[in-house]
Design an enzyme around this catalytic site. Structure first.
Site, PDB file in Angstrom:
ATOM      1  N   ASP A   6      39.367  37.438  35.812  1.00 38.55           N
ATOM      2  CA  ASP A   6      40.724  37.132  36.228  1.00 38.55           C
ATOM      3  C   ASP A   6      41.518  37.004  34.931  1.00 38.55           C
ATOM      4  O   ASP A   6      40.944  36.765  33.871  1.00 38.55           O
ATOM      5  CB  ASP A   6      40.739  35.823  37.033  1.00 38.55           C
ATOM      6  CG  ASP A   6      42.140  35.394  37.403  1.00 38.55           C
ATOM      7  OD1 ASP A   6      42.903  36.232  37.905  1.00 38.55           O
ATOM      8  OD2 ASP A   6      42.471  34.219  37.176  1.00 38.55           O
ATOM      9  N   ASP A   8      45.113  35.254  34.328  1.00 33.11           N
ATOM     10  CA  ASP A   8      45.803  33.992  34.095  1.00 33.11           C
ATOM     11  C   ASP A   8      44.874  32.808  34.340  1.00 33.11           C
ATOM     12  O   ASP A   8      44.333  32.643  35.424  1.00 33.11           O
ATOM     13  CB  ASP A   8      47.038  33.889  34.990  1.00 33.11           C
ATOM     14  CG  ASP A   8      48.037  35.015  34.738  1.00 33.11           C
ATOM     15  OD1 ASP A   8      48.049  35.560  33.623  1.00 33.11           O
ATOM     16  OD2 ASP A   8      48.794  35.350  35.665  1.00 33.11           O
ATOM     17  N   LYS A 100      43.585  39.182  45.831  1.00 24.62           N
ATOM     18  CA  LYS A 100      42.413  38.337  46.001  1.00 24.62           C
ATOM     19  C   LYS A 100      42.790  37.151  46.882  1.00 24.62           C
ATOM     20  O   LYS A 100      43.882  36.625  46.734  1.00 24.62           O
ATOM     21  CB  LYS A 100      41.918  37.822  44.634  1.00 24.62           C
ATOM     22  CG  LYS A 100      41.390  38.919  43.740  1.00 24.62           C
ATOM     23  CD  LYS A 100      40.963  38.385  42.363  1.00 24.62           C
ATOM     24  CE  LYS A 100      42.200  38.098  41.533  1.00 24.62           C
ATOM     25  NZ  LYS A 100      41.920  37.573  40.204  1.00 24.62           N
TER      26      LYS A 100
END
Length: 183
Positions: A6, A8, A100
């Protein structure tokens, strides 16, 4: 071996606010070095990131690409390369298949690398959405305590997910992977 990150809260600082420009994008301490060490060890690295700021009109695709260019340029000094970035630009209300915890971003990554499955790949995230998506496609899935990770870990006490490892940050997970996995 493929590592899917991922963005951030795993690679860069994230406090819940939208990161809307390259000047607001700052790597977490040790994250770029960790990616570099993974690459030097032979891992391939991809990113799967929800970027609803595009769909909300906070920034455009060119700005998003400029943030990713900044990441790529900074990684060069650490021997790191991001092989592929899959992102979801949609607003959550669009109910797309890529945001997601849906697995559309993972399908893009799988197709990019010409893989039949992502079983055995590694997924690293800081939110439940990341973890659920990684588990759904058969990844070895890890939570880091950066970004939203501490809050996510607390929620996992109430609603656990089986088979999720927890590490302080990407650097500590990288230490673990390099010490325990051979390619």
């Amino acid at each position: 071996m493929l590592v899917i990150l991922d963005r951030d809260g795993v690679i860069n600082e994230y406090d819940g606010s939208y990161i809307c420009s390259p000047t607001q994008w700052h790597p977490l301490p040790g994250s770029l070095d960790a990616i570099g060490r993974l690459c030097v060890a032979g891992y391939r690295v991809a990113i799967a990131t929800n970027q609803s700021g595009v769909g909300r009109g906070y920034y455009d695709l060119d700005t998003l690409e400029a943030m990713h260019d900044k990441l790529r340029q900074l990684l060069k000094g650490h021997g790191g390369v991001i092989d592929f970035i899959a992102f979801c630009p949609h607003h959550p209300d669009e109910r797309c298949q890529c945001r997601k915890p849906a697995t559309g971003l993972f399908d893009q990554i799988r197709e990019h690398f010409g893989l039949a499955t992502l079983e055995g790949a590694i997924m690293v995230g800081d939110s439940r959405k990341d973890l659920e998506a990684g588990l759904a496609v058969g990844c070895e899935t890890y939570l880091v305590r950066t970004g939203n990770g501490v809050e996510t870990e607390a929620h996992l006490q109430e609603r656990p997910l089986e088979g999720v490892g927890v590490f302080d940050n990407l650097a500590s997970l990288t230490d673990h992977l390099l010490a325990n996995n051979s390619l």
